[in-house]
Design an enzyme around this catalytic site. Structure first.
Site, PDB file in Angstrom:
ATOM      1  N   GLU A 267      24.334 138.488 127.613  1.00 17.18           N
ATOM      2  CA  GLU A 267      23.343 138.271 126.563  1.00 17.18           C
ATOM      3  C   GLU A 267      23.274 139.498 125.668  1.00 17.18           C
ATOM      4  O   GLU A 267      23.504 140.626 126.108  1.00 17.18           O
ATOM      5  CB  GLU A 267      21.963 138.021 127.188  1.00 17.18           C
ATOM      6  CG  GLU A 267      20.859 137.786 126.153  1.00 17.18           C
ATOM      7  CD  GLU A 267      19.524 137.384 126.754  1.00 17.18           C
ATOM      8  OE1 GLU A 267      18.610 137.037 125.984  1.00 17.18           O
ATOM      9  OE2 GLU A 267      19.402 137.398 127.993  1.00 17.18           O
TER      10      GLU A 267
ATOM     11  N   ASN B 180      16.964 134.527 126.151  1.00 17.97           N
ATOM     12  CA  ASN B 180      15.932 134.478 125.123  1.00 17.97           C
ATOM     13  C   ASN B 180      16.473 134.840 123.743  1.00 17.97           C
ATOM     14  O   ASN B 180      15.976 134.351 122.720  1.00 17.97           O
ATOM     15  CB  ASN B 180      14.786 135.428 125.485  1.00 17.97           C
ATOM     16  CG  ASN B 180      14.078 135.036 126.768  1.00 17.97           C
ATOM     17  OD1 ASN B 180      14.244 133.935 127.266  1.00 17.97           O
ATOM     18  ND2 ASN B 180      13.300 135.951 127.312  1.00 17.97           N
TER      19      ASN B 180
ATOM     20  N   GLU C 194      15.116 128.164 128.128  1.00 13.91           N
ATOM     21  CA  GLU C 194      13.717 128.370 128.513  1.00 13.91           C
ATOM     22  C   GLU C 194      12.732 127.971 127.406  1.00 13.91           C
ATOM     23  O   GLU C 194      11.790 128.697 127.085  1.00 13.91           O
ATOM     24  CB  GLU C 194      13.487 129.820 128.946  1.00 13.91           C
ATOM     25  CG  GLU C 194      14.246 130.182 130.215  1.00 13.91           C
ATOM     26  CD  GLU C 194      14.009 131.610 130.688  1.00 13.91           C
ATOM     27  OE1 GLU C 194      13.202 132.340 130.071  1.00 13.91           O
ATOM     28  OE2 GLU C 194      14.645 132.017 131.686  1.00 13.91           O
TER      29      GLU C 194
ATOM     30  N   GLU D  24      20.591 131.114 135.469  1.00 18.51           N
ATOM     31  CA  GLU D  24      20.017 132.459 135.556  1.00 18.51           C
ATOM     32  C   GLU D  24      19.411 132.627 136.940  1.00 18.51           C
ATOM     33  O   GLU D  24      18.490 131.891 137.315  1.00 18.51           O
ATOM     34  CB  GLU D  24      18.946 132.716 134.480  1.00 18.51           C
ATOM     35  CG  GLU D  24      19.499 132.907 133.079  1.00 18.51           C
ATOM     36  CD  GLU D  24      18.448 133.386 132.081  1.00 18.51           C
ATOM     37  OE1 GLU D  24      17.543 134.159 132.481  1.00 18.51           O
ATOM     38  OE2 GLU D  24      18.534 132.976 130.908  1.00 18.51           O
TER      39      GLU D  24
END
Length: 497
Positions: A25, A73, A174, A287
């Site tokens: 990420e 995210n 998410e 994750e």
């Protein structure tokens, strides 16, 4: 009395190698300073690509089947078009997930090329926060289309004639979370993701789609699976475990993932029954890890410094995935470099964290047919995180408890005629001498190879100055039982006659 009973005929399912996948990420030093450092002053990076070659060599040791990208995210405010084309023209953007800045010097083309060099499959997560369906279709076209159309031609213009054929695409990350840019209610997400899935499959019917789940035991999972089961191939769930400074809490935490997989499997079954579906839907656990955001805050790079207790927890995590081989087909440790990672870099080099060693043993040895092993063991009855682990275990028979001190998975490897048994002694103070009882159809040879991860103290850790925790290999004469040291992990390889 503790004992381990093994029958190679009691097969659960083949272990999918994709459970040993990774995740990169745009967060902290995962990408920049991790896998990509073009201006490394010590000659550790490829002068043409900027990839850290030492990092790639270590990741190759882990035989990573799939790598998820670009978040996390991060993806929920990411504009993928910013990360392609001439680097000097790429815009620098504010980054909202971790409150930093994104240079866009590493993007889709660099990621795909890095995956190809590593020998892994790319897995792209789509932006369902600020992103639109039009953006998602454009990204898919750029990666996979061979047509004479705008984004396919833009890929060619950028020097990549052939389609990338990216197989795995996730419908957001998410989206249920209040920290997520573009957070939605479950019904709203399900309706939107359903329409995205239909359109994406029209553009490329060969792709496999992953729905955005929560923990596997949330109502979000029930609602989204009920709507999306007809159009997705996997349902993702995310769980992190914490220690709160207590080894037993750390080591028993993965029991939450085991229960989550049981519940998710039932929710998938329910969605298939209600929808009259005849198709495979499995879990993409994309994750997972030990992560305490108090001691390693995400906005500060989440650089955990793991110890032996964390290695024990990671081994227990991986035992769960092997035991649940029937339902979990993909799992991505978060993350691959620097950020809550088994590998830590500096401009001068890298070191392997304690958690690297159980992951390395599992990915190299624990492939084959997962076996249903019967384990008798004393169980832990203290506090757990989450608290419901202890509550749900209270009335289970001893052999079925999720909090057994002796935690086991096993595989049968037919080509090698081997049974490989991964055993964690999660007790912080007590050794156990444990008989291994094989079924009559499994006569084992007299010597056994053992790979052990252990240290005298739970606080032992690794660093640039050396390793206190690593794998020790030995061969022993087999006498029917084995001494499991306190807070230890080992894989025993039995050769069948």
């Amino acid at each position: 009395m503790a004992s381990i009973h093994i029958d190679p005929a009691r097969v659960i399912a083949p272990v999918d190698p994709r459970i040993y996948s990774g995740f990169t990420e745009h967060m902290g030093r995962c990408i920049y300073g991790g896998i990509y450092e073009p201006e490394n002053p010590n000659g550790l990076s490829d002068p043409k690509t900027g990839w850290r070659l030492d990092v790639m060599d270590v990741l190759k040791e882990l035989k990573v089947p799939i790598v998820r990208y670009p978040g996390g995210n991060f993806v929920s405010s990411y504009r993928w078009q910013d990360g392609i084309g001439p680097k000097e023209l790429r815009p620098r953007r504010p980054e909202l997930a971790w409150l930093s800045e994104e240079s866009n010097q590493f993007g889709t083309d660099e990621f795909i090329a890095w995956c190809r060099a590593l020998g892994t499959e790319p897995y792209i997560c789509l932006n369902m926060g600020t992103g639109t369906l039009e953006d998602a279709l454009a990204w898919l076209e750029y990666c996979n289309s061979s047509a004479n159309t705008y984004y396919a031609n833009l890929r060619r213009k950028n020097g990549h004639e052939e389609p990338y054929k990216v197989k795995y695409w996730a419908l957001g990350n998410e989206v249920w979370g209040p920290w997520q840019v573009g957070q939605m209610e479950s019904q709203d997400y399900a309706k939107k993701a359903y329409q995205w899935a239909k359109a994406l499959k029209l553009l490329d019917p060969t792709i496999e789609l992953i729905s955005c789940g929560e923990t596997g035991f949330a109502d979000w999972d029930r609602v989204t699976l009920r709507k999306l089961a007809p159009v997705v191939d996997y349902h993702s769930i995310h769980i992190y475990t914490v220690s709160e400074g207590k080894h037993a809490v750390n080591a028993m935490g993965p029991a939450a993932a085991e229960k989550a997989l049981d519940i998710t499997k039932s929710l998938i079954d329910l969605a298939k029954i209600e929808g009259g579906l005849e198709k495979d839907i499995t879990v993409c656990f994309d994750e997972w890890n030990v992560w305490d955001p108090v001691r390693a805050p995400g906005e500060k790079g989440a650089e955990e410094h793991y110890d032996l207790s964390d290695a024990i927890a990671v081994a227990s995590w991986l035992n769960v995935f092997v035991r649940k081989a029937d339902i979990v087909k993909i799992a991505c440790i978060a993350q691959s470099v620097n950020v809550i990672s088994p590998i830590i870099t500096s401009p001068q080099g890298l070191f392997k964290q304690t958690t690297f060693y159980p992951l390395h043993l599992f990915t190299n040895l624990m492939r084959g047919l997962s076996l249903n092993v019967h384990v008798n063991s004393p169980s832990y009855d203290g506090p757990t995180v989450p608290t419901w682990i202890k509550q749900l275990d209270k009335y289970e028979p001893e052999s079925s408890k999720l909090t057994k001190f002796i935690d086991v998975s096993a595989v049968y490897v037919a080509d090698a005629k081997e049974v490989r048994v991964a055993v964690v002694n999660r007790h912080d103070t007590e050794d156990f001498t444990v008989p291994f009882v094989f079924a009559r159809n499994a006569d084992v040879e007299g010597q056994v190879k053992v790979y052990e991860v252990w240290g005298e103290q739970l606080g032992f850790s690794n660093g640039f100055d050396g390793e206190q925790v690593k794998t020790v290999e030995k061969t022993i004469n087999w006498e029917g039982k084995y001494l499991l040291k306190k807070h230890s992990f080992q894989v025993l390889v039995f050769k069948l006659k």
